[in-house]
Design an enzyme around this catalytic site. Structure first.
Site, PDB file in Angstrom:
ATOM      1  CG  ASP A  48      -3.858   4.741  -1.876  1.00 53.95           C
ATOM      2  OD1 ASP A  48      -3.214   3.701  -1.641  1.00 53.95           O
ATOM      3  OD2 ASP A  48      -4.757   5.154  -1.117  1.00 53.95           O
ATOM      4  CG  ASP A  77      -1.809   1.171   1.369  1.00 56.08           C
ATOM      5  OD1 ASP A  77      -2.018   1.868   0.365  1.00 56.08           O
ATOM      6  OD2 ASP A  77      -2.313   1.416   2.483  1.00 56.08           O
TER       7      ASP A  77
END
Length: 401
Positions: A292, A116
């Site tokens: 992201d 992430d």
């Protein structure tokens, strides 16, 4: 002569130890979940949950940045809302899992991890987690000779009001064969939200300023310890051949030259974009964006997203969610670093709303919470090769080969 020979051996040994050693550079990634039901229809409940999770993540990062630096990451209103939330949900683990393997401890224990770029910390389930972590590989500090209990605990909350607690440890962590020593990470003592998934934990790849632990990400630790050939990592996210490449870029998976744009604030990977257009018409100009990999959509402020879809007569079927004919998918392009990157029809559309297959849900969503901040998740990243350059604090984009 013998003493000279021994001196050369010592020098060569010292150089060998000091320099980064050859390692596998890439981690093969697989996406194991979607925003669709088993029959191929869009799961609107999952989309709503994912939008809420992305909003909460943005707020959580703003609160952590202000706590760690004393400055605001975004606009004052976002930071204020984040502070009001207290302990925001750590992560929504549904429908956004680009997963691969890492190792932790001595001897190494192997874990399947969700990578992430929108967060910083590493979390693993602990050996004392019990039945609530059933099916997961659990980190056992007692089996690692390099484990160190740091004497600090953590608590995180989830969107269903459940919570997980744990302890902070320092131990060695290997990413694509490169070892970070004394890396701080969280070890869950009870159910950590991943038990229903096929991966074990989460590894953040963003900056220290949004760490809940006040710690570097694993990759930043590797850079600080001189353990990687170059201070960069790169993602290819695609239907096949997806990978996280560590310590450089993989020239076989892209073509052309990178378009770079500087990081505006070292929290998440936040940059300034040039424009967003649809069917050749620019709708948004000069916008702030976070790149992201932990988000399976594109999220923008409600007025801009509404204007974008209005250009193709799409219908807002619920707050921030738009429907349009499946057979007339528009061309959306996002311009970054002076270069325009079109989104494929496959990534721009989540899927049909029903079995007829005539009306589809767009993968760009609006939110009243993000204001002037856009989140470019894997809906965008699957259309480009993305390099995250820690050394120069910038992000680069280039066409996939």
């Amino acid at each position: 002569m013998r003493s000279l020979f021994l001196s050369l051996v010592v020098v060569l040994h010292a150089l060998t130890v000091a320099l980064p050693q050859p390692h596998p550079l890439s981690i093969s990634l697989t996406k194991k979940s979607t925003l669709r039901t088993t029959d191929g229809r869009v799961d609107l409940a999952s989309i709503r949950s994912h939008i809420s999770s992305t909003e909460a993540k943005l707020q959580r990062n703003a609160a952590a940045f202000e706590r760690n630096t004393g400055a605001a990451l975004f606009s004052p209103s976002i930071t204020k809302r984040a502070a009001a939330l207290g302990s925001a949900p750590l992560v929504d683990i549904a429908n956004r899992t680009w997963i691969g393997e890492i190792k932790a401890g001595t001897p190494p224990q192997t874990f399947t991890i969700n990578f992430d770029t929108g967060s910083t910390d590493l979390f693993l389930p602990g050996s004392t987690c019990g039945d609530t972590c059933s099916g997961q590989q659990r980190y056992d500090p007692d089996s690692s000779s390099s484990a160190q209990l740091l004497g600090k605990s953590f608590t995180v909350e989830y969107m269903d009001n459940s919570a997980a607690t744990g302890d902070l440890y320092a131990d060695s962590v290997s990413l694509a064969g490169f070892k970070a020593t004394a890396q701080t990470f969280g070890v869950a003592l009870n159910e950590f939200g991943f038990s229903s998934e096929i991966y074990d934990g989460l590894m953040g790849l963003a900056f220290k300023s949004i760490s809940r632990f006040g710690a570097n990400s694993v990759f930043h630790t590797l850079v600080s310890q001189g353990a990687v050939p170059e201070p960069v990592f790169a993602f290819k996210l695609a239907s096949s051949g997806s990978e996280l490449y560590v310590g450089g870029v993989n020239p076989s998976v892209y073509q052309g030259s990178f378009a770079y744009t500087p990081v505006t604030k070292e929290g998440p990977w936040q940059i300034t974009g040039d424009a967003i257009g649809i069917n050749g018409k620019e709708i948004v100009n000069t916008f702030s964006a976070i790149i992201d990999s932990g988000t399976s959509l594109i999220l923008g402020n409600s007025p801009d997203v509404s204007q974008l879809y209005a250009a193709v007569n799409a219908t807002e079927i619920e707050k921030g969610v738009y429907a349009l004919p499946c057979d007339t998918v528009p061309t959306v392009s996002i311009t970054l670093g002076g270069k325009s990157f079109p989104l494929s029809a496959e990534t721009l559309i989540h899927g049909p709303v029903d079995s007829s297959g005539t009306i589809c849900i767009g993968a760009i969503h609006g939110s009243d919470e993000v204001e002037d901040q856009w989140i470019l998740g894997d809906v965008f990243m699957r259309n480009v090769y993305t390099v995250f350059d820690v050394g120069n604090s910038r992000v680069g984009f280039v066409e996939l080969a």
